[in-house]
Write a protein that holds these residues in place. Structure first.
Motif, short mmCIF file in Angstrom:
data_model
loop_
_atom_site.label_atom_id
_atom_site.label_comp_id
_atom_site.label_asym_id
_atom_site.label_seq_id
_atom_site.Cartn_x
_atom_site.Cartn_y
_atom_site.Cartn_z
N HIS C 113 0.81 -1.22 0.00
CA HIS C 113 0.00 0.00 0.00
C HIS C 113 0.84 1.27 0.00
CE1 HIS C 113 -3.62 -2.36 0.61
NE2 HIS C 113 -2.95 -3.04 1.53
N VAL C 114 1.91 1.26 -0.78
CA VAL C 114 2.79 2.44 -0.87
C VAL C 114 2.59 3.12 -2.23
CG1 VAL C 114 5.17 3.25 -0.91
CG2 VAL C 114 4.50 1.45 0.69
N GLY C 115 2.12 4.35 -2.21
CA GLY C 115 1.93 5.11 -3.45
C GLY C 115 3.26 5.54 -4.03
N GLY C 116 3.35 5.58 -5.35
CA GLY C 116 4.59 6.02 -5.99
C GLY C 116 4.35 6.30 -7.45
N LEU C 117 5.40 6.81 -8.09
CA LEU C 117 5.26 7.20 -9.49
C LEU C 117 6.55 6.92 -10.25
CD1 LEU C 117 3.63 8.76 -11.74
CD2 LEU C 117 4.88 10.78 -10.98
N ILE C 118 6.43 6.23 -11.40
CA ILE C 118 7.56 6.11 -12.33
C ILE C 118 7.15 6.83 -13.60
CG2 ILE C 118 8.97 4.52 -13.69
CD1 ILE C 118 8.69 2.46 -11.53
N ALA C 119 7.91 7.85 -14.01
CA ALA C 119 7.51 8.65 -15.17
C ALA C 119 8.68 8.83 -16.13
CB ALA C 119 6.99 10.01 -14.74
N PRO C 120 8.50 8.45 -17.40
CA PRO C 120 9.58 8.67 -18.36
C PRO C 120 9.76 10.15 -18.67
CG PRO C 120 7.63 7.76 -19.46
CD PRO C 120 7.33 7.80 -17.99
N ASN C 121 8.73 10.95 -18.43
CA ASN C 121 8.77 12.36 -18.79
C ASN C 121 8.08 13.16 -17.70
OD1 ASN C 121 8.63 14.86 -20.04
ND2 ASN C 121 8.18 13.98 -22.06
N PHE C 122 8.84 14.04 -17.04
CA PHE C 122 8.26 14.87 -15.99
C PHE C 122 7.91 16.27 -16.48
CE2 PHE C 122 9.76 11.79 -12.85
CZ PHE C 122 8.71 11.82 -11.96
N GLY C 123 8.02 16.48 -17.79
CA GLY C 123 7.69 17.80 -18.35
C GLY C 123 6.18 17.97 -18.37
N LEU C 124 5.69 18.96 -17.67
CA LEU C 124 4.24 19.15 -17.56
C LEU C 124 3.61 19.39 -18.93
CD1 LEU C 124 3.64 21.37 -14.44
CD2 LEU C 124 2.77 19.07 -14.87
N SER C 125 4.29 20.19 -19.77
CA SER C 125 3.69 20.53 -21.07
C SER C 125 3.55 19.27 -21.92
CB SER C 125 4.50 21.60 -21.78
OG SER C 125 5.81 21.17 -22.04
N ALA C 126 4.54 18.39 -21.87
CA ALA C 126 4.47 17.16 -22.66
C ALA C 126 3.36 16.25 -22.14
CB ALA C 126 5.82 16.43 -22.62
N VAL C 127 3.24 16.17 -20.83
CA VAL C 127 2.24 15.27 -20.26
C VAL C 127 0.82 15.81 -20.51
CG1 VAL C 127 1.41 14.28 -18.10
CG2 VAL C 127 3.85 14.32 -18.59
N LEU C 128 0.66 17.13 -20.38
CA LEU C 128 -0.67 17.70 -20.68
C LEU C 128 -1.00 17.54 -22.16
CD1 LEU C 128 -0.71 20.96 -18.50
CD2 LEU C 128 -2.02 18.86 -18.14
#
Lengths: 258, 258, 258, 258
Positions: C113-128
């Protein structure tokens, strides 16, 4: 081989010039001028041992062909006068020189038949944008300018945008369409520069960007330039160095040698 | 099969609606309302023989499920009231209805549990642009709007641009950057709509276009929509017709059903 | 106050994270993990004296809430396993982790029950951009992707462009228009990613930019993002840190917490 | 006053020419050539009563100064030959004439000292785009072309895009950067036209648009043109009519008289 002296070689643009000269086969750096230049460690400023350094204008003795100058307006004026008098071709990246100074230098260069260039903007994309905008305005009298810069830029519109708008206004051969639009919110239609609306966007993230929009019956033409970093200025300086040697007068604006 | 009546079927948007209904398998045109409608040759307005036509609201008798209305604000108000009272779901493309009328219709629809939609703009690209801009504003508080229209457009900024700017202002969760910029030419920084600069370009050739520019540290996000002709409105109407049947209240703005 | 440990703190992205944490009131840097970390001068890496440093994973002892990881895929796998087992919420900027590893970590996080995040791209504009493209594809099944990068980028299309195209393909609710176009020059119509054409531009000067173009009857919608420098990644990391604490599973992709 | 005959006056472009001539003070429509032209009601084709109409080339007798031709390639060849032989200056909007025919006409015009113009594209924005692209290529050897058209366009890339790419390839004075990019999906890097990548987008809603992207160290230059409808062609024809009278040879391409 073209021999070059760099005034202001210790500053950011000066150092970019030093590096560009090193990477260009036909150019040779022979000297540098800068305050306290004689106290420095040459290698820290990427100068070879045989490059001469001077800390005062009146000490300069050099056989340079071209004088690249990235100093402040007042120094630049004295430097360029000195260069022209000694038959060295100036390439000057300083903006803000007074009209009186510009006139004096232009006359001196004409007298001495020394070609040179003073350019507020050495970015090729910006200069080509202005050139193309001027030409397009002959066929498309309806034009607007949008420039985008980072939010820390102090003035709006940018100097380049104002220059572009003026060039468009001058190049037009017909009147622009009489627009029926009324702004219901002040400023929505932009700032007016001789009949050309100029819009300035200021947002974090942006660097320096300019667009010219032309519209005609059923079609549109847009010219855009993006400056991502100041390394772009060096392409213009690199083109100017061999070009001024072939000239016999002092030109204002990189567009004159493109 | 959804049965549709079109009010204003003889006008330009009405005729586009008639054509769209014909081309959509699930829709059936059952009636049209328009001035002098009983004197016309149905085929000239692309109506099949079995489509009923009415020239006055009080003569309308129909089993339509949806009432599409492209008439002027005053007629539209009366029409929509009639539709709601008769359990027909209104889809209205009229802009300019008064707040009082909007409130009255909303209350009536709520009472009668009749779903409907009044939308000033049925262009999907424009509506999605507003929706995305609203969402992006949560992460990028720094935003500017640029809209481009033909030189005959009477007002600036456009209604859509003002709405977009207001939505951005409302959606922001942080203050925008404190800009240091001073405009040296009035209007250069655009029109201010609740802290969001809006820039209006008016040029021949352009049709109707809107951009929202967002900037953040080291990055930018731009959303742009282009309306090339009004046929684009029909995509929105086509989506609205089945959607209002499932609703039990009157919504203002296409974004509410996307 | 959220306590953070940074794995890979000596690298470029690690150092950007250190700086971002310093500038954020609610975050506190409590530890760093990196090879030879115990031999370094903390101040050179902008660490306060009370920040603990570890040179091996098995030596780490910390009460951190969040584990930011900018290391290579193999280290990142071991690090994240360790973090989850110790109840520390991972925020991972590593791309290229194998599917097997991703599955194992996701299962472990679910168990603990541990929340976490793996993201190849942390650029907000790219993700939006990806998020909006996915949503727009529901209404505009016709879409193409254009990405522009500097000429040194080794692959084409970019990973982000491929992901965007796949998301669009999956989100479409209608078939795209059957195009009649035949390419007379191979490649003119771009690379095909599940029916979405992807075009890759490689030019000096450009950094990292992506556009999605949607077209429908009489209208177009364009979403564009520009990454000017990697400082943009920090906005995403800053949003992720407080978000993962509230989660109880490991998510792949920044869009899941926006 | 310039007297004009329009060949193909009954077609869509011919009729646009008739209208443009009416609206231009310095032009006078004196004759029209078209199949069955003698059976028509002149007013239906917006011809004044005193405009002569001919249904066959060998019947034409006119004192026109300029011969505007919007017919098919084979007719156009015979027409233009006739015009040159009679000292009438041709302005031809036909594309697809064979090289042999073009050569023959060019030689004939040179012999007779009759100026004229054959142009595949009379859109000013498209022609200026090509002209500027050619000039920019001298300073920016790295360029790519992106064109966008409606999904019904049969070929890709467009003829204009191929011409633009060829002009760029020819105008370059340096080699473009050696890109390290490898396409992992076929076609991602576009179609290759003499070393210039060309990307074709085909989407509903779009009309006819072309962009040229140039990149250099730290900067980018983009030239874009949008054709929203074919009315844009008339601006080019209007410029060509007075221009060909002053020439003594046949030119191919509107750019030669701009």
């Amino acid at each position: 081989m073209i021999k070059v002296i760099v005034a202001g070689f210790m500053g950011s643009m000066g150092q970019k010039t030093v590096e560009m000269i090193k990477q260009t086969d036909d150019f040779q750096l022979v000297a540098g001028l800068g305050p306290h230049a004689q106290e420095i460690d040459k290698s820290e400023y990427h100068l070879a041992d045989d490059v001469q350094v001077f800390d005062q204008l009146n000490k300069v003795e050099t056989d340079a062909d071209v004088w690249v100058d990235f100093t402040l307006p007042n120094s630049a004026f004295e430097n360029v006068k000195f260069a022209i008098e000694h038959g060295i071709h100036p390439v000057v990246g300083t903006s803000g020189m007074s009209d009186a100074h510009l006139t004096e230098l232009t006359q001196l260069a004409a007298e001495k038949h020394v070609g040179g260039l003073i350019a507020p903007n050495f970015g090729l994309s910006a200069v080509l944008l202005m050139k193309f905008a001027q030409e397009a305005a002959k066929y498309f009298p309806d034009a607007e300018v949008i420039e985008m810069h980072h939010e820390d830029k102090l003035d709006a519109p940018s100097g380049t945008a104002i220059s572009t708008a003026k060039m468009i206004a001058e190049a037009r051969e017909q009147n622009p369409s009489a627009s029926k639009t009324e702004a219901t919110i002040d400023g929505a239609r932009g700032g007016d520069v001789e009949g050309v609306p100029v819009h300035s966007v200021r947002l974090p993230g942006y660097v320096a960007h300019e667009q010219v929009l032309f519209g005609g019956s059923g079609e549109a033409l847009t010219i855009r330039q993006d400056s991502f970093d100041r390394s772009s200025f060096m392409s213009g300086v690199k083109i100017a160095i061999p070009a001024v040697i072939k000239e016999t007068s002092l030109m204002i604006g990189l567009e004159n040698i493109l």
